[in-house]
Motif scaffolding. Sequence first.
Motif, PDB file in Angstrom:
ATOM      1  N   PHE A 144       0.822  -1.210   0.000  1.00  0.00           N
ATOM      2  CA  PHE A 144       0.000   0.000   0.000  1.00  0.00           C
ATOM      3  C   PHE A 144       0.858   1.263   0.000  1.00  0.00           C
ATOM      4  N   PHE A 156      -6.866   6.394   2.148  1.00  0.00           N
ATOM      5  CA  PHE A 156      -5.401   6.409   2.109  1.00  0.00           C
ATOM      6  C   PHE A 156      -4.859   7.806   2.408  1.00  0.00           C
ATOM      7  N   LEU A 181      -6.990  -3.333  -2.147  1.00  0.00           N
ATOM      8  CA  LEU A 181      -7.636  -3.390  -0.836  1.00  0.00           C
ATOM      9  C   LEU A 181      -9.063  -3.904  -0.963  1.00  0.00           C
ATOM     10  N   LYS A 231      -7.315  -4.064   6.769  1.00  0.00           N
ATOM     11  CA  LYS A 231      -7.565  -2.740   7.341  1.00  0.00           C
ATOM     12  C   LYS A 231      -6.474  -2.376   8.359  1.00  0.00           C
ATOM     13  N   ARG A 245      -3.766   0.585  -5.505  1.00  0.00           N
ATOM     14  CA  ARG A 245      -3.776   0.018  -4.161  1.00  0.00           C
ATOM     15  C   ARG A 245      -5.195  -0.052  -3.598  1.00  0.00           C
ATOM     16  N   ALA A 284      -5.053   8.103   6.166  1.00  0.00           N
ATOM     17  CA  ALA A 284      -4.081   7.231   6.827  1.00  0.00           C
ATOM     18  C   ALA A 284      -2.663   7.792   6.712  1.00  0.00           C
ATOM     19  N   VAL A 316      -3.628  -0.950   6.422  1.00  0.00           N
ATOM     20  CA  VAL A 316      -3.879   0.444   6.033  1.00  0.00           C
ATOM     21  C   VAL A 316      -3.657   1.366   7.221  1.00  0.00           C
ATOM     22  N   TYR A 343     -11.095   3.907  -2.517  1.00  0.00           N
ATOM     23  CA  TYR A 343     -10.737   4.453  -1.207  1.00  0.00           C
ATOM     24  C   TYR A 343      -9.657   5.545  -1.211  1.00  0.00           C
TER      25      TYR A 343
END
Length: 543
Positions: A28, A182, A40, A153, A36, A185, A156, A178
Motif C-alpha cells: 500500500f 489512504f 484493498l 484494514k 492500491r 491514513a 492500512v 478508497y
Amino acid sequence: MNRFAALLDRMAYEAGRNAKVRLMADYFASTPDPERGWALAALTGALSFANAKPGLVRALIMERADPVLFEMSYDYVGDLSETVALMWPRPEGALAHAPPLSEIVAGLASLPKSALPGALAGWLDGLDETGRWALLKLITGALRVGASARLAKTAVASLGGLAPDDVELVWPGLKPPYPELFAWAEGRGERPETTDPVPFRPVMLAHAIEEADFSQLSPGDFMAEWKWDGIRVQAVAARDAAGALVLRLYSRTGEDISPAFPDLLEALDFEGAIDGELLVVRAGRVEPFNVLQQRLNRKAVTGKMLAEFPAHIRAYDLLAEGGADLREMPFRTRRERLAAFVAAHPSGGRLDLSPLVPFASWAELTAARAAPGAFGAGIDAAAVEGVMMKRADSPYLPGRPKGPWWKWKRDPHTVDAVLMYAQRGHGKRSSFYSDYTFGVWTKGEAGDVLVPVGKAYFGFTDEELKKIDAFVRRFTVNRFGPVREVVHEPDAGLVLEIAFEGLARSARHRSGVAMRFPRVARLRWDKPPREADRLETLEALIR
C-alpha cells in the motif's frame, strides 16, 4: 497486475500474521492510487463481478487445451485457478503485457457478457503464471491467502499510526478505490465522514470461552443474556435532510437486507440504532432457525410469506439514540437506556428486549446455560444457543477484542456417522480430500442402508486430515467427476464423530433432515461402520 499478483503469491506462503500485515502495508505504501485501492477492495471482499464466473474460466480453457487433459489435471491439482494458470497456452507471438489492476477491474465490471471471454483471454495471454493465477482468483472471488478483511484494514492503519478500530469505524461509508481513506491514513487528508443518515456501525463480536478462561474472570464484572438462534442484525432509523424518516436493516457484515423485510421496517417507529437478533416469532414464541431460513436470502417476498413468517428483532444493545452516539458508554448504561428505549417504542410487537440472565457465580450461569427454560427463557428455551457474557463496563468496540465479551454455546449434539464421499478442498487444501459427506443407517427395502445426512470440511487437525486423505485415496470404490466414493459397508469404512448445533426437517435432503454447523469432532478408527448411529436417533432429536 504483476505487483498485486506478487503480493498474493507471497501472502499465500506466509504463515505469520504480522508478516502478512507488513507485506500488505509495504504494498500500500509503494503503490499509487487507484491500484492500491482496488487491491484493498479485493482483499476485503468488496469486489464482485456479475458476468465473471468460474464457468467462463472453464469454457475458455476447454477451448485452448485438451478437455480430457484439463479434467485430469484439475482432478489432480484440485484448484481451478491454479490448474488454468499452469495450463494456459500463450499463442505464438503473443507479447507479455501485464495490464494494471484498475484496467482489469473496470473491464470485469463494465464489459457486456458477450465481450468478456475475449477480454479475459487477452489478459491471460499477456500475464505470466503467477499473474494468471492472481487474475483467476480475483474473478472467482476466492483469494484464500490467509488475510481477513480486518487484517487488510490493519495494514492500512499502519501507514500513519492509526488504530485498526479507527479504520473500522469509517469503513462502512467508503467505496473502492478508497482515495480518501489512504489520504487520511497517510496524514494528507481529513477523517472520512459519511453523509448517509442511517450508516452501518461495525459490530462488536465475542470470543468463544474456554474452561481455562473462567479462572481469570470475576462473575461480578459481567452481565449475561441469552444467545438466540437467529441472525445478528442492526436496525437503524433517522431523519434525512428533508425531515423524512429513513429506515434500514443491516446484516452483521453490513449488507443492506431491508428489501427482504418490509414488514419489519413498516413496524419500526424509532430514531436510533439497535443491535439485535433477527427471529421469526409466531404466537408469542420464537421459532427455530430453519423457520427463519424461509425469509433469508430472498430478493422478493410474497404476502403469504410475510404472514406465515413474521420477522422480529430481539434487542441486545443500543448504539445510538436520536442523534447521540452511545457506543463509548459502558454496557450497563447502554443496557439501561435500551430497556427504556424498547419500552417506549414497542413497534407493533415486532421489537422486544432480550432478557438478562441473573447469576452470582459461574456455577449458577452453568446451570442456566444447561436449562434455559428453568432460568427465564420459558417457552423460547429451544431457540437458545447458549449465553453471552459481557463486561458491564465495556464500550461497544468494532471487531472481536478479547476480554470484554464472551460467548458460551450449549454443548453440541454428536452422532457417529460413516464417511461416504470425499472431494478436494480449495486453496492450501487443494491437494487433499478434505470435504466429506457422511451418512447414518436406516431401514431399506433389502435391509439396512446408509443415507447421507450432512457434509463437513473442518473440525479435524492437519495430521487427521492427512490420515483421512490417505484413507480416501486407498479405499476409493467409485468416482463421480471430482467426487470420490469410498468404501462404506457394515464391516469396512471410516466412522466420524460429527458435532452439530441442531437439526431440522428438510424435504430437499434424501434423509429428510438437515444439520446445522456440522463438523468432524473425532475420528472413530476404533468403531466399525455397523455400529454407527441410525436415522431414527436423529429424528428423535427433532421431536
